[in-house]
Design a protein around this motif. Structure first.
Motif, mmCIF file in Angstrom:
data_model
loop_
_atom_site.group_PDB
_atom_site.id
_atom_site.type_symbol
_atom_site.label_atom_id
_atom_site.label_comp_id
_atom_site.label_asym_id
_atom_site.label_seq_id
_atom_site.Cartn_x
_atom_site.Cartn_y
_atom_site.Cartn_z
ATOM 1 N N ARG A 53 0.840 -1.184 0.000
ATOM 2 C CA ARG A 53 0.000 0.000 0.000
ATOM 3 C C ARG A 53 0.887 1.250 0.000
ATOM 4 O O ARG A 53 2.051 1.205 0.407
ATOM 5 C CB ARG A 53 -0.935 0.050 1.230
ATOM 6 N N TRP A 55 1.249 4.929 1.626
ATOM 7 C CA TRP A 55 0.810 5.623 2.841
ATOM 8 C C TRP A 55 1.148 7.099 2.717
ATOM 9 O O TRP A 55 2.288 7.473 2.432
ATOM 10 C CB TRP A 55 1.485 5.028 4.071
ATOM 11 N N SER A 75 -4.169 5.817 3.080
ATOM 12 C CA SER A 75 -3.443 4.773 2.352
ATOM 13 C C SER A 75 -4.250 4.329 1.136
ATOM 14 O O SER A 75 -5.468 4.541 1.059
ATOM 15 C CB SER A 75 -3.145 3.564 3.252
ATOM 16 N N TRP A 82 -8.523 5.797 -2.239
ATOM 17 C CA TRP A 82 -7.843 6.047 -0.979
ATOM 18 C C TRP A 82 -8.802 5.881 0.192
ATOM 19 O O TRP A 82 -9.992 6.146 0.072
ATOM 20 C CB TRP A 82 -7.266 7.472 -0.955
ATOM 21 N N GLY A 125 1.206 -0.294 9.468
ATOM 22 C CA GLY A 125 0.966 0.980 8.799
ATOM 23 C C GLY A 125 -0.136 1.803 9.419
ATOM 24 O O GLY A 125 -0.275 2.989 9.101
#
Length: 218
Positions: A53, A55, A75, A82, A125
């Protein structure tokens, strides 16, 4: 690859038709033309690739006079769609935010006040924590952060104690502070930062004499 190019191709995007002997010239595609990016306009944000992904971290608000720092976390798995993962991330109240991948984790470094940086780490994340008994990086301004060969490295600018063998960073108002210089600090665990030393000599007055790195910041 052709698959990636076809995936991101949008109406009106150029399709290179090369004649024999011509070379391909790369170009940019606007992947958010049909579905605009949902986050507020910002400058100075960090974007990193982690766990398949992208970020988007930090940034300053273009709509305010002094660019108030954003603390949201976004992300995307394809750069088109998004999602808002955190409207208020753990580094809320901090600015001058940087991010990098280090030893399989996503690290965020942000200043709670001028020249006082905390370090946050995440393995997914989304959820972050501060290392237990972590020390802050102080008395310097960070200009960039990168993960490199097992170290998280911070490129900084600041003043350092010219009478100290380890050239500890000090406020530029310190009586023994040298001129503004670029230094690199590193950490393995996100808890303790160490200056990446450069060879230097001690002059007749027991002061450190050395050359700064061949890069600078304003």
């Amino acid at each position: 690859s052709p698959g990636v190019a076809e995936y991101f191709l949008t109406p009106g995007a150029p399709r290179p038709q090369l004649a024999r002997g011509e070379s391909f010239s790369s170009y940019w595609l606007e992947v958010t033309r049909e579905i605009p990016a949902p986050w507020p306009a910002r400058w100075g944000a960090y974007a990193v690739s982690y766990k398949a992904r992208i970020w988007l971290i930090g940034g300053n608000d273009c709509r305010t006079p002094h660019g108030n720092a954003f603390v949201d976390l976004w992300s995307s798995g394809d750069a088109r769609i998004w999602r808002l993962d955190k409207p208020v991330a753990m580094w809320s109240g901090r600015n001058n935010i940087f991010a990098a991948i280090h030893l399989g984790a996503l690290y965020v470094v942000a200043s709670v006040q001028k020249q006082f940086y905390n370090t946050f780490v995440s393995v997914d994340g989304i959820n972050y924590q501060m290392r237990e008994n972590a020390c802050a990086l102080t008395h310097v301004d960070i200009v960039s952060v990168v993960g490199f060969q097992g170290y998280l490295m911070a490129f900084t600018i600041g003043c350092h104690n010219q009478l100290s063998f380890d050239q500890t960073a000090v406020p530029c108002s310190h009586p023994y502070a040298g001129p503004l210089e670029n230094r690199i600090y590193s950490t393995r665990d996100g808890k303790t930062w160490s200056i990446t030393m450069r060879p230097f000599d001690i002059d007749f007055f027991d002061q450190a004499v050395g050359k700064p790195y061949l890069w600078s910041s304003t």
